[in-house]
Design a protein around this motif. Structure first.
Motif, PDB file in Angstrom:
ATOM      1  N   LEU A 152      44.775  42.388  33.436  1.00  0.00           N
ATOM      2  CA  LEU A 152      43.557  42.548  33.192  1.00  0.00           C
ATOM      3  C   LEU A 152      42.615  41.792  33.971  1.00  0.00           C
ATOM      4  O   LEU A 152      43.144  40.728  34.457  1.00  0.00           O
ATOM      5  N   ASN A 153      41.470  42.233  34.108  1.00  0.00           N
ATOM      6  CA  ASN A 153      40.686  41.307  35.027  1.00  0.00           C
ATOM      7  C   ASN A 153      39.699  40.286  33.905  1.00  0.00           C
ATOM      8  O   ASN A 153      40.024  40.344  32.620  1.00  0.00           O
ATOM      9  N   GLY A 154      38.694  39.699  34.544  1.00  0.00           N
ATOM     10  CA  GLY A 154      37.796  38.897  33.420  1.00  0.00           C
ATOM     11  C   GLY A 154      37.187  39.652  32.455  1.00  0.00           C
ATOM     12  O   GLY A 154      36.504  38.952  31.863  1.00  0.00           O
ATOM     13  N   TRP A 155      37.023  40.871  32.481  1.00  0.00           N
ATOM     14  CA  TRP A 155      36.241  41.628  31.572  1.00  0.00           C
ATOM     15  C   TRP A 155      37.248  42.429  30.422  1.00  0.00           C
ATOM     16  O   TRP A 155      36.891  43.124  29.818  1.00  0.00           O
ATOM     17  N   ASN A 156      38.778  41.947  30.622  1.00  0.00           N
ATOM     18  CA  ASN A 156      39.723  42.697  29.789  1.00  0.00           C
ATOM     19  C   ASN A 156      39.962  44.031  30.101  1.00  0.00           C
ATOM     20  O   ASN A 156      40.428  44.593  29.379  1.00  0.00           O
ATOM     21  N   GLN A 157      39.543  44.468  31.391  1.00  0.00           N
ATOM     22  CA  GLN A 157      39.755  45.573  31.829  1.00  0.00           C
ATOM     23  C   GLN A 157      40.905  45.676  32.889  1.00  0.00           C
ATOM     24  O   GLN A 157      41.236  44.945  33.706  1.00  0.00           O
ATOM     25  N   MET A 158      41.677  46.841  32.607  1.00  0.00           N
ATOM     26  CA  MET A 158      42.932  46.791  33.274  1.00  0.00           C
ATOM     27  C   MET A 158      42.690  47.223  34.774  1.00  0.00           C
ATOM     28  O   MET A 158      41.615  47.905  35.133  1.00  0.00           O
ATOM     29  N   HIS A 159      43.329  46.318  35.742  1.00  0.00           N
ATOM     30  CA  HIS A 159      42.955  46.173  37.180  1.00  0.00           C
ATOM     31  C   HIS A 159      43.127  47.765  37.624  1.00  0.00           C
ATOM     32  O   HIS A 159      42.191  48.149  38.436  1.00  0.00           O
TER      33      HIS A 159
ATOM     34  N   GLY B 255      50.141  37.777  24.349  1.00  0.00           N
ATOM     35  CA  GLY B 255      50.492  37.984  25.873  1.00  0.00           C
ATOM     36  C   GLY B 255      51.098  39.398  26.005  1.00  0.00           C
ATOM     37  O   GLY B 255      51.127  40.035  25.231  1.00  0.00           O
ATOM     38  N   GLY B 256      51.676  39.381  27.326  1.00  0.00           N
ATOM     39  CA  GLY B 256      52.580  40.689  27.723  1.00  0.00           C
ATOM     40  C   GLY B 256      51.409  41.757  28.641  1.00  0.00           C
ATOM     41  O   GLY B 256      51.807  42.495  29.348  1.00  0.00           O
ATOM     42  N   VAL B 257      50.001  41.370  28.241  1.00  0.00           N
ATOM     43  CA  VAL B 257      49.180  42.470  29.067  1.00  0.00           C
ATOM     44  C   VAL B 257      47.996  41.215  29.547  1.00  0.00           C
ATOM     45  O   VAL B 257      46.597  41.655  29.256  1.00  0.00           O
ATOM     46  N   ARG B 258      48.390  40.297  30.190  1.00  0.00           N
ATOM     47  CA  ARG B 258      47.482  38.936  30.357  1.00  0.00           C
ATOM     48  C   ARG B 258      46.472  39.347  31.327  1.00  0.00           C
ATOM     49  O   ARG B 258      46.463  39.963  32.315  1.00  0.00           O
ATOM     50  N   MET B 259      45.266  38.438  30.992  1.00  0.00           N
ATOM     51  CA  MET B 259      44.234  38.528  31.850  1.00  0.00           C
ATOM     52  C   MET B 259      44.636  37.493  33.185  1.00  0.00           C
ATOM     53  O   MET B 259      45.240  36.746  33.076  1.00  0.00           O
ATOM     54  N   GLY B 260      43.982  37.985  34.140  1.00  0.00           N
ATOM     55  CA  GLY B 260      44.019  37.050  35.396  1.00  0.00           C
ATOM     56  C   GLY B 260      43.017  37.516  36.712  1.00  0.00           C
ATOM     57  O   GLY B 260      42.402  38.579  36.604  1.00  0.00           O
ATOM     58  N   LYS B 261      43.095  36.781  37.740  1.00  0.00           N
ATOM     59  CA  LYS B 261      42.142  37.089  38.772  1.00  0.00           C
ATOM     60  C   LYS B 261      42.864  37.906  39.840  1.00  0.00           C
ATOM     61  O   LYS B 261      42.439  38.787  40.509  1.00  0.00           O
ATOM     62  N   ASP B 262      44.290  37.984  39.739  1.00  0.00           N
ATOM     63  CA  ASP B 262      45.137  38.608  40.950  1.00  0.00           C
ATOM     64  C   ASP B 262      45.849  39.866  40.273  1.00  0.00           C
ATOM     65  O   ASP B 262      46.432  39.616  39.464  1.00  0.00           O
ATOM     66  N   PRO B 263      45.499  41.055  40.622  1.00  0.00           N
ATOM     67  CA  PRO B 263      46.245  42.213  40.306  1.00  0.00           C
ATOM     68  C   PRO B 263      47.890  41.931  40.572  1.00  0.00           C
ATOM     69  O   PRO B 263      48.701  42.718  39.871  1.00  0.00           O
TER      70      PRO B 263
ATOM     71  N   LYS C 208      40.486  51.494  35.389  1.00  0.00           N
ATOM     72  CA  LYS C 208      39.146  50.943  34.931  1.00  0.00           C
ATOM     73  C   LYS C 208      38.621  51.417  33.488  1.00  0.00           C
ATOM     74  O   LYS C 208      37.788  50.736  33.108  1.00  0.00           O
ATOM     75  N   ASN C 209      39.102  52.466  33.120  1.00  0.00           N
ATOM     76  CA  ASN C 209      38.234  52.492  31.727  1.00  0.00           C
ATOM     77  C   ASN C 209      39.143  52.462  30.667  1.00  0.00           C
ATOM     78  O   ASN C 209      38.891  52.972  29.561  1.00  0.00           O
ATOM     79  N   VAL C 210      40.101  51.459  30.949  1.00  0.00           N
ATOM     80  CA  VAL C 210      41.112  51.118  29.663  1.00  0.00           C
ATOM     81  C   VAL C 210      40.817  49.684  29.572  1.00  0.00           C
ATOM     82  O   VAL C 210      41.092  48.869  30.527  1.00  0.00           O
ATOM     83  N   PHE C 211      40.708  49.092  28.463  1.00  0.00           N
ATOM     84  CA  PHE C 211      40.392  47.660  28.290  1.00  0.00           C
ATOM     85  C   PHE C 211      41.479  47.336  26.910  1.00  0.00           C
ATOM     86  O   PHE C 211      41.456  47.974  25.962  1.00  0.00           O
ATOM     87  N   VAL C 212      41.815  45.882  26.970  1.00  0.00           N
ATOM     88  CA  VAL C 212      42.633  45.421  25.902  1.00  0.00           C
ATOM     89  C   VAL C 212      42.049  44.159  25.534  1.00  0.00           C
ATOM     90  O   VAL C 212      42.007  43.307  26.400  1.00  0.00           O
TER      91      VAL C 212
ATOM     92  N   PRO D 272      40.823  33.928  34.403  1.00  0.00           N
ATOM     93  CA  PRO D 272      39.673  34.692  35.050  1.00  0.00           C
ATOM     94  C   PRO D 272      38.334  34.075  34.522  1.00  0.00           C
ATOM     95  O   PRO D 272      37.450  34.711  35.091  1.00  0.00           O
ATOM     96  N   ILE D 273      38.324  33.461  33.267  1.00  0.00           N
ATOM     97  CA  ILE D 273      36.918  33.061  32.776  1.00  0.00           C
ATOM     98  C   ILE D 273      36.932  31.813  32.507  1.00  0.00           C
ATOM     99  O   ILE D 273      38.254  31.081  32.200  1.00  0.00           O
ATOM    100  N   ARG D 274      35.622  31.372  31.954  1.00  0.00           N
ATOM    101  CA  ARG D 274      35.873  29.665  31.830  1.00  0.00           C
ATOM    102  C   ARG D 274      35.168  29.731  30.271  1.00  0.00           C
ATOM    103  O   ARG D 274      34.633  30.787  29.780  1.00  0.00           O
ATOM    104  N   TYR D 275      34.850  28.797  29.691  1.00  0.00           N
ATOM    105  CA  TYR D 275      34.230  28.420  28.376  1.00  0.00           C
ATOM    106  C   TYR D 275      32.844  29.059  28.360  1.00  0.00           C
ATOM    107  O   TYR D 275      32.408  29.564  27.479  1.00  0.00           O
TER     108      TYR D 275
END
Length: 563
Positions: free
Chosen positions: A511-518, A498-506, A521-525, A142-145
């Motif tokens: 996790l979303n592009g901010w490492n936030q659980m879809h 891995g195991g709790v991977r980031m991505g665009k689609d729940p 919202k107040n949990v980040f990995v 969900p992010i780029r360089y």
């Protein structure tokens, strides 16, 4: 909810990413609790062997046979010796279930594995973030360089990274201190390789060592690297980066840090009535007493597999299969780095030359396979590392005692060359971790079951490394070239991800592009569990950058009332 046990932020884990989360939260003014399952370790004070000579240790820095038999997994680790054993988890103390062979190397103490890591720090390139979306071997990042580039710079300046600005697109430059030097044979090999192989780039390694401390490093109490190669003991100079020497002291200096060692995290608390995560449940390591701590935001940084374990064990009426696990993907798509390939060779000449100290990094070559498009009959590729050195010191065992013994054992032997691979493995649903239904540890937490294995893609990458590595060393003028497959199990690379991977689609990620659980919202990995793919680089600097970026976003979200 006890006000005594209430904080603005809770960070689970005090290793490389947890230390960064603590520093960033505290410096932004948040009262922060750091929970560490292991014992407290203070910089310098708790490095008992940092200046010991081999003859000052009971077994001359060797591991006794009884220890090897009792702890077969940790004894495979290259850094596990008598002088470092106190920083490693013993197999007998913390069991896990290997559904497939997996060597899980852990460090349970304040600072975690930041005390015993290999300190190699390469940025990802744009091709690494684009690869999964382009080639379809994992979900799209969900992010780029460009999203992480400024955060790489931010953490590099604080950490202190030695390296050279090489201008290579596949391994971007960073904020560097002066680089270490290649020796004469390594330079000769480099020159011959780049002359014969136009798609190859050879450069000195980049590592978290202070070759020329800056003012802010000196203010931290850190000093210059002495090239001792005793880093895994804990560095009395603070010359390599660790949580203990850098981030945790920075966090403590703000007055906002509360550090609680000996706190085994049982689960993250989801309040079904409030519809949100409210805190963390722990078990005291010694007393087994259960306590709960509460905060507005939780950062999970327990290291990849333990972060998976905690989330899987965080069950509630809303999340019966683990926190945020509506899609059933929690614990799946675990990947790692393939370290099985090694090549050795001899090199003639330069008998009148030597080199300074014990350099803490190797010569490196960024991946040249499937970089911009799919070209090979396998997915992704591998980084390559090599070193050249002279052995033979102290090897003349048949010399008589006295002057002749000293003379013969003071002469370096011929030049040898060692080359190794760091291969990217493909995240697969069949590589996963789960919880045991029947077995628990002494704190009442289910044991982790690990089912992770190599596949045909890994075998093809290994064969390509042997072919290309041999060809490069032949062109470089090396002799007696020998390839070797270590056949080591996954995990010994200590780069599980891995195991709790980031991505665009729940539906396909946690996790979303901010490492936030879809779904929470107040949990980040932000440790290795968050990784969508592994790249071919050493991963730690990416964890640090992702962590600093995620904390910045979380604090802004708190101020805006979004968490």
């Amino acid at each position: 909810m006890s006000t005594i046990n209430t904080f603005d932020a809770i960070v689970i884990g005090s290793g490389i990413s947890g230390g960064w989360a603590a520093k960033e939260f505290c410096e932004k003014g948040l009262k922060t609790l750091v929970l560490e399952r292991g014992r407290n370790v203070e910089h310098k004070k708790d490095y008992p062997t940092m200046t010991s000579a081999p003859w000052e240790m009971p077994h001359r820095n060797q591991i006794p046979l009884a220890d090897k038999l009792e702890n077969p997994v940790v004894n495979k680790c290259y850094a596990y010796k008598e002088d470092t054993a106190h920083f490693f988890v013993k197999d007998t103390e913390h069991p896990y279930i290997q559904e497939k062979p997996f060597d899980w190397v852990r460090g349970y103490q304040v600072g975690g594995k930041s005390l015993i890591w290999a300190r190699q720090t390469q940025r990802w390139s744009k091709y690494d973030f684009e690869g999964p979306g382009r080639d379809g071997f994992a979900v799209d990042w969900p992010i780029r360089y460009d999203d992480i580039d400024p955060w790489y710079s931010y953490v590099e300046r604080f950490v202190g990274i030695s390296g050279n600005k090489d201008g290579v697109e596949t391994l971007p430059d960073g904020e560097f201190l002066p680089p270490w030097e290649m020796n004469c044979v390594e330079k000769e090999i480099r020159d011959r390789i780049v002359a014969e192989f136009k798609d190859r780039h050879v450069m000195i390694g980049r590592c978290a060592h202070l070759t020329q401390p800056q003012e802010h490093h000196l203010e931290q109490g850190r000093g210059q690297c002495m090239a001792r190669n005793q880093c895994y003991r804990g560095c009395p100079f603070g010359a390599y980066f660790s949580s203990n020497s850098a981030t945790l002291p920075a966090a403590a200096a703000t007055g906002n840090l509360t550090l609680r060692p000996d706190s085994v995290v049982h689960s993250i608390i989801y309040d079904d009535q409030k519809g949100k995560v409210t805190g963390v449940r722990i078990v005291d390591r010694h007393t087994k007493e259960v306590s709960e701590y509460f905060a507005k935001v939780i950062f999970l940084n327990a290291a990849a597999l333990n972060s998976n374990l905690i989330l899987l064990n965080s069950k509630s009426a809303r999340f019966p299969n683990g926190l945020g696990n509506d899609n059933g993907l929690l614990g799946k798509y675990v990947a790692f780095h393939n370290y099985r390939g090694n090549i050795s060779a001899s090199y003639e000449g330069h008998e009148d030359s030597f080199y300074f100290g014990r350099r803490p990094t190797a010569v490196m070559m960024p991946n040249f396979r499937n970089v911009k498009s799919q070209e090979m009959d396998f997915l992704r590729g591998y980084m390559t590392f090599y070193t050249a050195g002279r052995g033979g010191w102290g090897g003349a065992g048949d010399a008589p005692f006295g002057e002749e013994f000293k003379e013969k054992n003071s002469v370096p032997g011929p030049w040898g060359v060692f080359m190794m691979m760091q291969g990217e493995t493909i995240p697969k649903e069949t590589n996963f971790v789960s919880l045991s239904d029947t077995e628990k540890d002494e704190w009442g937490i289910p044991l982790l079951k690990i089912k992770v294995d190599y596949d045909e893609n890994d075998e093809k990458i290994l064969r390509d490394f042997f072919e290309q590595g041999t060809a490069m060393l032949e062109k470089a003028g090396c002799k007696n070239i020998r390839t070797s497959d270590s056949m080591q199990a996954p995990g010994l690379d200590i780069h599980e991800m891995g195991g709790v991977r980031m991505g665009k689609d729940p539906e396909t990620s946690l996790l979303n592009g901010w490492n936030q659980m879809h779904l929470c919202k107040n949990v980040f990995v932000t440790d290795g569990a968050c990784m969508t793919s592994t790249g071919t680089q050493n991963p730690s600097i990416t964890y640090m950058a992702l962590t600093a970026r995620a904390v910045d976003y979380a604090v802004k979200s708190l101020k805006d009332g979004l968490l």
